[in-house]
Write an enzyme that holds these catalytic residues in place. Structure first.
Site, PDB file in Angstrom:
ATOM      1  N   GLU A 101       0.851  -1.202   0.000  1.00  0.00           N
ATOM      2  CA  GLU A 101       0.000   0.000   0.000  1.00  0.00           C
ATOM      3  C   GLU A 101       0.883   1.247   0.000  1.00  0.00           C
ATOM      4  OE1 GLU A 101      -3.196  -0.247   2.979  1.00  0.00           O
ATOM      5  OE2 GLU A 101      -2.997   1.907   3.288  1.00  0.00           O
ATOM      6  N   ASP A 103       0.270   5.384   0.601  1.00  0.00           N
ATOM      7  CA  ASP A 103      -0.810   6.255   1.087  1.00  0.00           C
ATOM      8  C   ASP A 103      -0.532   7.741   1.064  1.00  0.00           C
ATOM      9  OD1 ASP A 103      -2.194   3.999   1.985  1.00  0.00           O
ATOM     10  OD2 ASP A 103      -1.261   4.078   3.958  1.00  0.00           O
ATOM     11  N   GLU A 105      -2.983  10.476   3.082  1.00  0.00           N
ATOM     12  CA  GLU A 105      -4.203  10.680   3.868  1.00  0.00           C
ATOM     13  C   GLU A 105      -4.203  12.111   4.374  1.00  0.00           C
ATOM     14  OE1 GLU A 105      -5.369   6.312   5.667  1.00  0.00           O
ATOM     15  OE2 GLU A 105      -4.169   7.640   6.906  1.00  0.00           O
TER      16      GLU A 105
END
Ligand SMILES: *[C@@H]1O[C@H](CO)[C@@H](O)[C@H](O)[C@H]1NC(C)=O
Ligand SMILES: *[C@@H]1O[C@H](CO)[C@@H](O)[C@H](O)[C@H]1NC(C)=O
Length: 291
Positions: A101, A103, A105
């Site tokens: 993953e 990311d 955010e």
């Protein structure tokens, strides 16, 4: 002769069509809602999408396509005003217990207080590589370009063309790198007031709902997954995979300067300096060149 002319025109139209599909697939073509579909709206000619969070639900979407390496970009305008407790996310992920993953955010805040950009990378199910930043602009006033440039040598997180973070491939030193598993791109907005804002102390104020995050002109210039053969094909430095070409194997000197400026002025957390958390033993990559 007339037939040849007609054929030529048809060919030209086909080429233009292929080109267009590479340059920008619209939201209806490239994504689908994976939860809270009643709170996802696509507008304009398909270039704009908004996700709403209210007391009942958040909302999210994912790409139809899966890919391995590429340059994946989204223009995002974050929830304005009092966004405390909300998280808007834009990330790449594979599936399964040993997933990879990458990311971005965006942790909301009280009106006038800065958003936090939280970044992380998971390899084979393990994350714990957070870096957080404040921004040098108001991310709620306008759309900004958030791009993940992912190739076999490094992952670079870009905001408006400036590299804010690099994760280099140190497989040769025994550090896992995401380069075997296909990913999709995901975006979502949800209620994370148990941890997101000022460590969870500031809760969502539902009087400020609905909370709306806006997404525009998603573009994944990426190596399409065609089964396990893609593991080597997508890693090869061919003309089609321009994002893997040598110029993208390392930041340029001027990009390193930009990264330094951001780290010196806007970085607010780096797992690589958090010795307490790791009982004095920082992860190995923290001792290696980070960009
Ligand atoms: C977004 O940023 C990426 C990385 O710098 C760049 O390649 C791309 O052209 C930018 N897109 C837009 C629409 O500005
Ligand atoms: C919210 O604002 C506070 C005070 O300026 C800041 O310390 C914090 O990093 C901001 N972001 C979040 C997500 O709490």
């Amino acid at each position: 002769m007339a037939n040849l002319g007609a054929l030529f025109i048809v060919l030209a139209i086909c080429l233009i069509a292929i080109n267009l599909s590479l340059v920008g697939a619209t939201f209806p073509k490239s994504v689908f809602s994976d939860w809270g579909s009643q709170q996802m709206v696509i507008t304009g000619n398909g270039d704009d999408l908004q996700l709403t969070l209210n007391k009942l639900s958040g909302s999210g979407f994912q790409t139809k396509r899966q890919f391995l390496f590429g340059s994946i970009e989204m223009l995002i305008k974050l929830v304005p005003g009092n966004s405390a407790g909300t998280v808007t996310a834009y990330y790449l992920s594979s599936t399964g217990p040993r997933h990879d993953e990458i990311d971005f955010e965006f942790l909301g805040n009280l009106s006038g207080q800065p958003y936090t950009v939280h970044t992380n990378v998971f390899t084979q199910g393990v994350g714990n590589k957070e870096q957080q930043f404040h921004l040098w602009f108001d991310p709620t006033a306008d759309f900004h370009n958030y791009t993940i440039h992912w190739n076999p040598n490094q992952i670079v997180w870009f905001i408006d063309g400036l590299p804010i973070r690099v994760f280099r491939n140190y497989e040769s030193k025994g550090i896992a790198f995401p380069n075997q598993q296909r990913m999709r791109s995901y975006s979502s907005i949800w209620d994370a007031d148990n941890w997101a804002t000022q460590g969870g102390r500031v809760k969502i104020d539902w009087n400020s709902a609905p909370f709306i995050a806006r997404f525009r002109r998603f573009r994944a210039r990426a190596c399409k997954w065609n089964g396990p053969v893609s593991i080597s094909q997508c890693a090869s430095n061919s003309l089609a995979n321009w994002w893997t070409s040598p110029v993208y194997s390392k930041l340029s000197y001027s990009q390193i300067g930009q990264l330094m400026w951001i780290r010196n002025n806007y970085m607010i957390y780096n797992y690589c300096t958090d010795k307490m958390r790791f009982n004095g033993n920082l992860p190995l990559e923290c001792y290696l060149q980070q960009y």
